[in-house]
Structures are given as C-alpha cells and as structure tokens.
Design an enzyme around this catalytic site. Sequence first.
Site, PDB file in Angstrom:
ATOM      1  N   GLU A 159       0.736  -1.261  -0.002  1.00  0.00           N
ATOM      2  CA  GLU A 159      -0.001  -0.021  -0.023  1.00  0.00           C
ATOM      3  C   GLU A 159       0.855   1.228   0.013  1.00  0.00           C
ATOM      4  O   GLU A 159       0.891   1.886   0.990  1.00  0.00           O
ATOM      5  CB  GLU A 159      -1.044   0.021   1.310  1.00  0.00           C
ATOM      6  CG  GLU A 159      -2.028  -0.941   1.091  1.00  0.00           C
ATOM      7  CD  GLU A 159      -3.020  -0.859   2.168  1.00  0.00           C
ATOM      8  OE1 GLU A 159      -3.194   0.077   2.829  1.00  0.00           O
ATOM      9  OE2 GLU A 159      -3.787  -1.970   2.330  1.00  0.00           O
ATOM     10  N   GLU A 346      -4.816  -8.894   1.226  1.00  0.00           N
ATOM     11  CA  GLU A 346      -5.661  -8.591   2.704  1.00  0.00           C
ATOM     12  C   GLU A 346      -6.840  -8.335   2.349  1.00  0.00           C
ATOM     13  O   GLU A 346      -7.368  -7.507   1.517  1.00  0.00           O
ATOM     14  CB  GLU A 346      -4.938  -7.167   3.335  1.00  0.00           C
ATOM     15  CG  GLU A 346      -3.588  -7.093   3.757  1.00  0.00           C
ATOM     16  CD  GLU A 346      -3.147  -5.789   4.221  1.00  0.00           C
ATOM     17  OE1 GLU A 346      -3.776  -4.969   4.661  1.00  0.00           O
ATOM     18  OE2 GLU A 346      -1.843  -5.597   4.392  1.00  0.00           O
TER      19      GLU A 346
HETATM   20  C1  GCO Z   1      -3.220  -1.858   5.273  1.00  0.00           C
HETATM   21  C2  GCO Z   1      -2.264  -2.629   6.231  1.00  0.00           C
HETATM   22  C3  GCO Z   1      -2.761  -3.051   7.498  1.00  0.00           C
HETATM   23  C4  GCO Z   1      -3.834  -2.737   8.195  1.00  0.00           C
HETATM   24  C5  GCO Z   1      -5.081  -3.411   7.892  1.00  0.00           C
HETATM   25  C6  GCO Z   1      -6.136  -2.848   8.746  1.00  0.00           C
HETATM   26  O1  GCO Z   1      -3.344  -2.385   4.366  1.00  0.00           O
HETATM   27  O2  GCO Z   1      -3.947  -0.871   5.621  1.00  0.00           O
HETATM   28  O3  GCO Z   1      -1.602  -3.520   5.471  1.00  0.00           O
HETATM   29  O4  GCO Z   1      -1.359  -2.825   8.168  1.00  0.00           O
HETATM   30  O5  GCO Z   1      -3.612  -3.231   9.355  1.00  0.00           O
HETATM   31  O6  GCO Z   1      -5.182  -2.743   6.522  1.00  0.00           O
HETATM   32  O7  GCO Z   1      -6.549  -1.319   8.512  1.00  0.00           O
END
Ligand code: GCO
Length: 433
Positions: A159, A346
């Site tokens: 990200e 994710e």
């Molecule tokens: C993101 C991060 C994570 C966060 C998750 C929850 O993608 O924002 O990789 O570190 O913890 O997204 O907010």
Amino acid sequence: MEKFLWGVATAATQIEGAYDTDGKGLSIWDVFSRIPSAIRNGDTPDEACDSYHRFKEDIALMKEIGVNAYRFSVSWSRILPEGRGKINRKGLDYYRRLTDELEEAEIAPNITLYHWDLPYELQRIGGWLNRDVADMFADYAEIVFKNIPNAKMFATHNEPIATYVGYALKAFAPGYGLEKYGRQANHNLLLSHGKAVERFRASKHKAKIGIVVDIWNRVPADKNSLRDVALAAEQNGLAHGSYLSPLFCGEYNRYVEEKMKREKIKIERKSDDLKIIGVPLDFYGLNCYNRIMVSACPDVDVRKVIAQNGGNFADNGNEMYPDAIYDALKIARDDYKVNIPIYITENGIGFENENTVNGKVMDLQRIEYLKNAFASLERAKKDGFDVRGYFLWSLLDNFEWNAGYSMKFGICTRDRKKKASADFYKEHIVKNQ
Ligand code: GCO
C-alpha cells in the site's frame, strides 16, 4: 497448476515487538508513536504481539487453522539498523528461523519488504524525499533475496498510498503535511520498487515477485448526478491511479498530472523513471476491505443512501458491502489493464468491542463479513479473474497504526486464543482445498 493459497497476513511493526532487541535500529513508526497524541491511548509498537519471541506459537496457530501460506513483512531496520551499511546478523537470523520453521510446517512464506517502517536513520536524510533512498531500498532488498532462499513470494511494497499519507496528510509516519512531499515520496518509492525488481531478477531467486496496492472503489451516491459520478471517478483516479497507472500503464494518469499542474507541484523525475517503475511483475497483490460511497452534495448523508438501497452496517459503522473484492478486481482489469495473476493479499474487518462468551471471542459479524468476501471471490473466479490466493487480515489482533491496540482485526487474540472466526476460516479452507 499450484494449489490455491489460503493464508493470513501480518506486518512487522504490527506484531513483532522487540523494537530495540538484538541490535534492531529504530523505524519511523517507533519514533512517530512517541509523539504525544499521534496514536490512540499513547500506544506504541514496542511490544506488539511479541512475535519476535513467540513466532513458533504463531505458526502453531496457523497450522491449527490450516493455512498453507503466511504473508508477513520484514523490518528493514532489524536487518540494517542504519538503513544501509552494516548488516545485523541477529535480525537476519530471525527471518531465517521464521521461514525455516514455516517451511517445516508446509506454510509458504510470502514476504513484504516494506510495510511502512522506514529505518529512522534514513528519515534523517530525507526519507522517501531523497531519491538515493530508492537505491538503498534496492540494496536492502538484495540482501533479503540472497539470505531468504525459501521465500515463495516477495512483494516490494505494501500500500504505497500510506507513504503518501505520511508525507502529505500528517496522519501516518513520518508525519509531514505537504502535497508536494506526498507526490515526491510516492515517486521515489515506486522507483525503489522497479529497482528492487531488477535486483530480484538478477538474483535468480526462485520465488515470484509483485507489489501490493489497495483498491477502495468510490461509488457515486447518485448515479444520475454528473457531479457525483465525476467525483467518484476523480477519487478513484487519484487513489488507485497514482500507483496502478505508473505500474501497469506506464504513466501517471490525467487525474494525477492535472492535480499536480493545478497545484503547481513539480517533482524530481527522470525520463527513464516510468520505464523502471513499469517493470514486468509475476503477480499483483490486491488489498481490499470495502467500498466508499461519495457525494458532491455536502448535505447528502451517504449512510442514509446506503440504507435506503437495502445496505446495512456492522457495529463498527462500516458498511457490510458484500462485493468489494469483485468490484476491485474489475477496476484492476478494466481501468489499469492488470492481466497477471492476482492474490488478495489483505481482506478483513476490525472492531473495537467484541463479544466474549465463556472466554471465547464470538466475532459473528466478522464471520458474516468473511462469508460475503468468499462469495465475492468465488464469483470472480468463476467469471475468469485469475485469483490464486487469499490472505486474511489478520492472524492476530495487533498494533493497528494510529488506532493502537484498540482496533482489533485478528481471527486470534493477542494472547493467541482463537476466535470463532478462526474456526470458521478453518472449516472454509477444508471445504475449499
Ligand atoms: C493496510 C495495512 C494493514 C492494516 C489493515 C487494517 O493495508 O492498511 O496493510 O497494516 O492493519 O489494512 O487496517
């Protein structure tokens, strides 16, 4: 054809703890979290889930749940305390032990090289505003490629928009607040990605390499309003186009270029940069949580619009929109021509308060969220999207950046007790091998 990967995901700052143990250098999050009121309740990542010491318990949990892949990130300042120069052998050893142990457990290591935790020593020379840091990242990446032979996947960055937020919007580390900084940091970070991929190819490592970019589809509150439609398109173009268009289309799209022109922002970039950034990849990692409804009218309450259209909300206020994954895949394919294998790197949902019955967290809303997500994923696969894996965020409740420990995304607690959602995920994996 390799097996579909069912995994869980974490990140170094969020779970490792041991922030200054065995020679680790400070990262920008170690420093940022000490600014009063930067993090809810004054939480810091100092201890997190102590996975630096308890990683065997993490792996045992993963075994119980039945995942066949684990996405985690490597801490740059644990391996290179100053960001460059001398290697901290003990830090590197930690990741060797972790990946060996994972291999033994038949869980594929999927390593992210940068999950927002720049070594503080590099921040002192400008951080991502300093173009040389892109080369330092490539040097660091090469050390990881050479020393972790049993990794199965590498992502250069997670990200990249979080780095923009840290340089333009003050909200994340390092806490700067100028659009110009955000754009320059973005550019240098993407450059570092291209340079690291070059090193990866030269290293002849057998893993696959890609990058992780999140997609939050903006949808107009009123589909018949030209202003709403234009606003959604612009927000999508800026949020995703800042990354996916240089990575996959060889340019910064018109939303980004026009914004820079409008705001008279000039960044340092060289004529070959976009070629380096657009280097071919083996996979694209998609982080996907939800969609966002937008309205150009300040008095429109989008929550009401969602409710009027039959939508509903989780207790944490998030819309329970069921098809975020499908929509995001469509954006990647249709708007940015992504035509390489995709992993959902994710997906998950966080709550501040969860219900405990007889000592077990009964996170039924998380289960409902996951059911929707899996249905969306299945539909996408049936429709021909080349999705090869899914990583649930997250294995454990952990240090959720500015929200500290109060926002919980885990399917297990920090003291490593499985929640109801962990049992649900286990069953789902068994049924969908
Ligand atoms: C993101 C991060 C994570 C966060 C998750 C929850 O993608 O924002 O990789 O570190 O913890 O997204 O907010």
